[in-house]
Write an enzyme that holds these catalytic residues in place. Structure first.
Site, PDB file in Angstrom:
ATOM      1  N   GLU A 295     -28.394  33.062 -25.508  1.00  0.00           N
ATOM      2  CA  GLU A 295     -29.103  33.000 -26.796  1.00  0.00           C
ATOM      3  C   GLU A 295     -28.147  33.398 -27.912  1.00  0.00           C
ATOM      4  O   GLU A 295     -28.138  32.796 -28.973  1.00  0.00           O
ATOM      5  CB  GLU A 295     -30.330  33.915 -26.769  1.00  0.00           C
ATOM      6  CG  GLU A 295     -31.159  33.801 -28.052  1.00  0.00           C
ATOM      7  CD  GLU A 295     -32.474  34.567 -28.027  1.00  0.00           C
ATOM      8  OE1 GLU A 295     -32.975  34.894 -26.930  1.00  0.00           O
ATOM      9  OE2 GLU A 295     -33.002  34.857 -29.116  1.00  0.00           O
TER      10      GLU A 295
ATOM     11  N   ARG B 260     -39.452  44.028 -29.454  1.00  0.00           N
ATOM     12  CA  ARG B 260     -40.301  43.581 -28.353  1.00  0.00           C
ATOM     13  C   ARG B 260     -40.607  44.732 -27.394  1.00  0.00           C
ATOM     14  O   ARG B 260     -41.682  44.794 -26.809  1.00  0.00           O
ATOM     15  CB  ARG B 260     -39.703  42.368 -27.624  1.00  0.00           C
ATOM     16  CG  ARG B 260     -40.724  41.624 -26.795  1.00  0.00           C
ATOM     17  CD  ARG B 260     -40.211  40.279 -26.295  1.00  0.00           C
ATOM     18  NE  ARG B 260     -40.413  39.193 -27.242  1.00  0.00           N
ATOM     19  CZ  ARG B 260     -41.543  38.495 -27.380  1.00  0.00           C
ATOM     20  NH1 ARG B 260     -42.577  38.760 -26.609  1.00  0.00           N
ATOM     21  NH2 ARG B 260     -41.635  37.528 -28.260  1.00  0.00           N
TER      22      ARG B 260
ATOM     23  N   GLU C 103     -40.950  33.640 -19.572  1.00  0.00           N
ATOM     24  CA  GLU C 103     -40.591  35.042 -19.360  1.00  0.00           C
ATOM     25  C   GLU C 103     -41.668  35.914 -18.704  1.00  0.00           C
ATOM     26  O   GLU C 103     -41.332  36.776 -17.883  1.00  0.00           O
ATOM     27  CB  GLU C 103     -40.218  35.697 -20.702  1.00  0.00           C
ATOM     28  CG  GLU C 103     -38.982  35.137 -21.338  1.00  0.00           C
ATOM     29  CD  GLU C 103     -38.848  35.666 -22.760  1.00  0.00           C
ATOM     30  OE1 GLU C 103     -39.578  35.199 -23.653  1.00  0.00           O
ATOM     31  OE2 GLU C 103     -38.023  36.567 -22.955  1.00  0.00           O
TER      32      GLU C 103
HETATM   33  N1  MTE Z   1     -35.733  29.059 -16.049  1.00  0.00           N
HETATM   34  C1  MTE Z   1     -34.564  28.582 -15.585  1.00  0.00           C
HETATM   35  N2  MTE Z   1     -34.559  27.817 -14.486  1.00  0.00           N
HETATM   36  N3  MTE Z   1     -33.380  28.889 -16.203  1.00  0.00           N
HETATM   37  C2  MTE Z   1     -33.349  29.689 -17.313  1.00  0.00           C
HETATM   38  O1  MTE Z   1     -32.266  29.950 -17.864  1.00  0.00           O
HETATM   39  N4  MTE Z   1     -34.644  31.046 -18.921  1.00  0.00           N
HETATM   40  C3  MTE Z   1     -35.863  31.804 -19.117  1.00  0.00           C
HETATM   41  C4  MTE Z   1     -37.091  30.940 -18.856  1.00  0.00           C
HETATM   42  N5  MTE Z   1     -36.956  30.265 -17.600  1.00  0.00           N
HETATM   43  C5  MTE Z   1     -34.573  30.221 -17.811  1.00  0.00           C
HETATM   44  C6  MTE Z   1     -35.771  29.844 -17.147  1.00  0.00           C
HETATM   45  C7  MTE Z   1     -35.976  32.375 -20.445  1.00  0.00           C
HETATM   46  S1  MTE Z   1     -35.177  33.816 -20.784  1.00  0.00           S
HETATM   47  C8  MTE Z   1     -36.741  31.783 -21.411  1.00  0.00           C
HETATM   48  S2  MTE Z   1     -36.933  32.498 -22.945  1.00  0.00           S
HETATM   49  C9  MTE Z   1     -37.441  30.510 -21.182  1.00  0.00           C
HETATM   50  O2  MTE Z   1     -37.187  29.991 -19.890  1.00  0.00           O
HETATM   51  C10 MTE Z   1     -36.997  29.509 -22.243  1.00  0.00           C
HETATM   52  O3  MTE Z   1     -37.559  28.276 -22.069  1.00  0.00           O
HETATM   53  P1  MTE Z   1     -39.010  27.879 -22.630  1.00  0.00           P
HETATM   54  O4  MTE Z   1     -39.133  28.512 -23.973  1.00  0.00           O
HETATM   55  O5  MTE Z   1     -38.966  26.425 -22.663  1.00  0.00           O
HETATM   56  O6  MTE Z   1     -39.974  28.454 -21.664  1.00  0.00           O
HETATM   57  N1  LUZ Z   2     -35.477  36.073 -29.138  1.00  0.00           N
HETATM   58  C1  LUZ Z   2     -35.702  36.384 -30.406  1.00  0.00           C
HETATM   59  C2  LUZ Z   2     -36.372  36.312 -28.179  1.00  0.00           C
HETATM   60  O1  LUZ Z   2     -34.829  36.184 -31.233  1.00  0.00           O
HETATM   61  N2  LUZ Z   2     -36.903  36.897 -30.746  1.00  0.00           N
HETATM   62  C3  LUZ Z   2     -37.877  37.153 -29.850  1.00  0.00           C
HETATM   63  O2  LUZ Z   2     -38.958  37.643 -30.196  1.00  0.00           O
HETATM   64  C4  LUZ Z   2     -37.605  36.873 -28.502  1.00  0.00           C
HETATM   65  N3  LUZ Z   2     -38.499  37.137 -27.558  1.00  0.00           N
HETATM   66  C5  LUZ Z   2     -38.203  36.876 -26.291  1.00  0.00           C
HETATM   67  C6  LUZ Z   2     -36.990  36.334 -25.979  1.00  0.00           C
HETATM   68  N4  LUZ Z   2     -36.083  36.043 -26.908  1.00  0.00           N
HETATM   69 MO1  MOS Z   3     -35.243  34.163 -23.225  1.00  0.00          MO
HETATM   70  S1  MOS Z   3     -34.633  36.125 -23.044  1.00  0.00           S
HETATM   71  O1  MOS Z   3     -36.060  34.412 -24.682  1.00  0.00           O
HETATM   72  O2  MOS Z   3     -33.805  33.461 -23.697  1.00  0.00           O
END
Ligand code: MTE
Ligand code: LUZ
Ligand code: MOS
Length: 767
Positions: free
Chosen positions: A226, A304, A706
């Protein structure tokens, strides 16, 4: 619908950053990083490295035409350390050579002269010294200090939580080449293409429209990409700009583990007060967050933690204080859950401690305090469509948890070298970026005149299946076969100003933007049919690629419709914008309505501990999860399973180890253990709660990325409950619960190893 990437993944045909065919003359880079955690830099000697055959250049802070600054939220992080280094692993220079091997060799010839400074790795020590990344933050409701006198029971304690390595399969990397007229093209393995673009602009001293960032997909991000994918992207862009050559940088696993930040370790103190009938009346908590050497995303992660301080419980009087501490570790960063696991582990520990002291099951206290409809979260949002009690009850009923508890009790009576334990883990997770302005997205849809469709959004595919969901949104809206739709790469020139794909909101935000675009196109197509067939727009319908007017099939097929629309000069391209309604938050007051909705669920764990060896096994995890009206059950259940195992790893075997000089000792897969097939629970059941979904979730399908990681916390308490069957005095809240810690916890000085019977000996032998 199956995940559209599955076939490519299993046949090895999916493209990742390292698979992009490189251009002629591509150079390769490696990062030279600080070998010490905290020091004044006296001199950087690169002459030998520069003279090494095949080396093209060595870039340092002096080569930066713009600002030497990559801090995303707070500008406190240089791209290359210049005067001081703040952590072991901090980039100091970039070696660019004809091959990666040459670059690696040359890197060893660089010498950094420095005067060492005091190294701090402990957040409590940092707080004492006033090493804070941001001023302390307090969220509160009511006045717990006035409530203690009303409480029948009060318990206090401390909690330790270690960090976690992301261990995405694909390490960090980027590839950049110069384009015409000073423009820069960047392929990056990032969750935040716009953050990369913005930061490259700042460092290179050019405007954002000069830079195009393209992302095919990631081999996992988990939050680790991120913010921290930005640095490699900036480095290659800087080198490409200066050398006017394509430059590629892919971190080795060892470099990646050493250089990049991880989940934040926390150290916390709690005080919890309960009434006679086990209602939680007051809760006070102080978090010491180990932020590492610079802010990175720590301010957002802190928030968070504060938002999830009370997990799934209603507590009338709460005060939570968070110190975000500066230490000489790599800047810690986003990791699935984003601060919520740290907040929730403390309240669960407080409840576990109260339960132990009161000789009641923790589940009794948990259940009695679960949120109800219209309860107030202590940050000001009223809880609506609260499904937590439903998931708890469904779990207990459908998986016969009472009987399971009885079986465990009788097992424990009969066995001395194995003890079983059970624990419940309710989860309530807020969906939306806590920074309100980030809750927006855009999509771009082209219908080509052969009827095929190209969809671009700001979402990044990282294994979570967001592209499949985007395809479903488009196919469903047009009522056409998904095979007509192609998901394009995520590209800042097609979709601009993207928020990171994070906060589990990738599908919600981008899916809703895509819906806006598709619906606008659909309306336009219907208007065209109405005009052609002298009907009204409302009478036109497209069902399974056929066009109906007043329920009667016309001779328009999808392909014919598009062809005719094109020939009649109808606009077949549309752009959609979505901004989450309803949400607002006042950061000063710590009050508002930050989340579009909450995702709910409850898990039950059964573990078996071997009290001779300290090893344990997760026998069963049963989960009832609120997916809303899931648009893709197989993807969503995959997300729950994957997150669960990642959470279990975090709480059990994944142990980051630093020495007091700030050097990461667990810097390879032989010393940092993640769950493998044997670490996965023997049985995992995931049952969707039957609900109608939430209107702010894309097509009613709730965010899932998450929240299920939080279930993993339950394993800690299940292991602890099993251990107490052998050593009832055991009380420690120090995650991860490694087998070593289990063994030490089982045998305080007074406790002796149980004598084994003949049959038990036999059993041990066969195992
Ligand atoms: N699933 C897989 N296979 N690989 C990933 O890197 N990242 C997770 C989750 N699931 C991840 C994953 C995280 S930290 C987040 S925030 C969400 O996927 C992001 O995708 P979404 O917003 O489309 O759910
Ligand atoms: N990233 C962010 C995040 O910038 N703000 C959020 O609230 C958040 N929450 C979950 C995962 N990534
Ligand atoms: Mo997930 S920690 O919001 O990339």
């Amino acid at each position: 619908m199956k995940n559209i990437d599955s076939k490519g993944h299993v046949t090895g045909k999916s493209l990742y950053l390292d698979d992009i065919p490189v251009r002629q003359g591509t150079l390769h880079a490696v990062v030279f990083f600080s070998p010490v955690a905290h020091a004044k830099i006296k001199n950087l000697e690169v002459t030998d490295a520069r003279n090494y055959p095949g080396v093209i250049d060595i870039l340092t802070a002096k080569d930066i035409p713009g600002e030497n600054q990559i801090g995303g939220i707070i500008p406190d992080e240089p791209l290359f350390a210049e005067y001081e280094t703040d952590y072991l692993g901090q980039p100091v220079a970039l070696v660019v050579a004809e091959t990666e091997r040459i670059a690696r060799r040359a890197r060893q010839l660089i010498k950094l002269d420095f005067d060492e400074l005091e190294v701090i790795t402990d957040p409590r020590v940092a707080t004492e010294k006033g090493w804070l990344l941001t001023p302390p933050t307090i969220f509160s409701m009511g006045e717990p200090e006035k409530k203690w006198s009303h409480c029948k029971y009060i318990f206090e304690g401390s909690v330790e939580q270690a960090g976690q390595e992301h261990l995405y399969l694909e390490t960090q990397g980027a590839y950049s080449y110069p384009a015409e007229d000073g423009r820069i093209m960047v392929h990056s393995s990032t969750q935040s293409p716009t953050a990369a673009q913005r930061t490259i602009a700042k460092v290179l001293g050019i405007s954002m429209n000069q830079i195009q960032v393209d992302v095919v997909r990631l081999g996992g991000g988990f939050g680790g990409k991120e913010d921290q994918a930005t640095a490699p992207a900036v480095m290659v862009a800087l080198a490409a700009q200066k050398l006017e050559k394509p430059v590629k940088l892919v971190l080795s696993r060892a470099d990646d583990m050493q250089i990049t930040g991880k989940r934040h370790p926390y150290s916390s103190d709690f005080k919890i007060g309960l009434s006679q009938d086990l209602k939680i009346l007051a809760y006070e908590v102080t978090y010491y967050q180990n932020g590492g050497a610079s802010n990175d995303l720590s301010p957002a992660i802190s928030q968070r933690t504060l938002f999830h301080t009370t997990n799934s419980y209603y507590i009338p009087d709460v005060k939570a204080t968070l110190y975000s501490c500066k230490t000489n570790l790599p800047p810690n960063t986003a990791f699935r859950g984003f601060g919520a696991p740290q907040g929730m582990f403390v309240i669960e520990s407080a409840i576990a401690k109260a339960a132990m002291e009161l000789h009641v099951p923790a589940s009794l206290i948990q259940k009695r305090n679960l949120l109800r409809e219209n309860d107030l979260f202590y940050y000001g949002q009223t809880a609506k469509q609260v499904n937590i009690r439903k998931t708890w009850k469904t779990l207990c009923d459908e998986y016969h948890l009472q009987e399971k508890q009885k079986e465990i009790e009788s097992f424990n009576k009969k066995n001395r070298i194995y003890k079983k334990g059970m624990a419940m883990m309710p989860v309530t997770f807020g969906i939306s970026f806590t920074n309100i302005s980030m809750n927006q997205a855009r999509a771009l849809v082209h219908i080509y005149h052969d009827g095929s469709i190209g969809v671009s959004t700001g979402a990044i595919e990282m294994g979570q299946g967001v592209n499949t969901k985007m395809m479903q949104v488009a196919a469903h809206t047009f009522s056409i076969d998904p095979s007509r739709i192609k998901l394009e790469t995520t590209n800042t020139s097609r979709v601009s100003n993207t928020s990171p794909t994070a906060a589990s909101s990738g599908a919600d935000l981008n899916g809703n933007a895509l819906l806006v675009a598709c619906n606008a196109l659909l309306m336009r197509l219907k208007a065209f049919v109405a005009e052609q067939l002298k009907a009204s727009k409302k009478e036109v319908e497209i069902v399974n690629e056929r066009v109906f007017v007043k329920g009667n099939e016309t001779d328009f097929t999808w392909e014919k419709l598009i062809r005719q629309a094109f020939l009649n000069r109808v606009n077949l391209t549309e752009h959609g914008h979505y901004a989450t309604p309803v949400i607002h938050f006042d950061v000063e007051k710590g009050k508002g309505h930050p989340f579009a909705y909450h995702t709910y669920g409850t898990a039950a764990f059964v573990v078996k501990v071997d009290v001779l060896r300290g090893i344990y096994e997760v026998e069963e995890v049963d989960i009832v999860h609120d997916f809303g009206d899931s648009m893709n059950q197989s993807i969503d259940i995959g997300q729950v399973e994957g997150a669960l195992v990642q959470g279990i790893g975090y709480m059990t075997m994944e142990e980051l180890s630093y020495n007091s000089d700030g050097k990461l000792l667990s810097n390879s897969l032989s010393t940092y253990k993640v769950p493998d097939i044997y670490g996965v629970p023997k049985t995992v059941n995931v049952m969707p709660l039957k609900t109608s979904g939430h209107t702010l979730a894309v097509m009613g399908s709730k965010a899932v990325g998450e929240p299920p990681l939080l279930y993993g916390l339950g394993v800690y308490f299940a292991i602890q409950n099993a251990m107490r069957e052998f050593n009832p005095q055991f009380a420690s809240f120090d995650a991860p619960m490694t087998p070593e810690k289990v063994l030490m916890g089982l045998y305080p000085r007074s406790k002796s190893v149980p004598e084994t019977t003949k049959s038990e000996k036999q059993l041990l032998k066969t195992e």
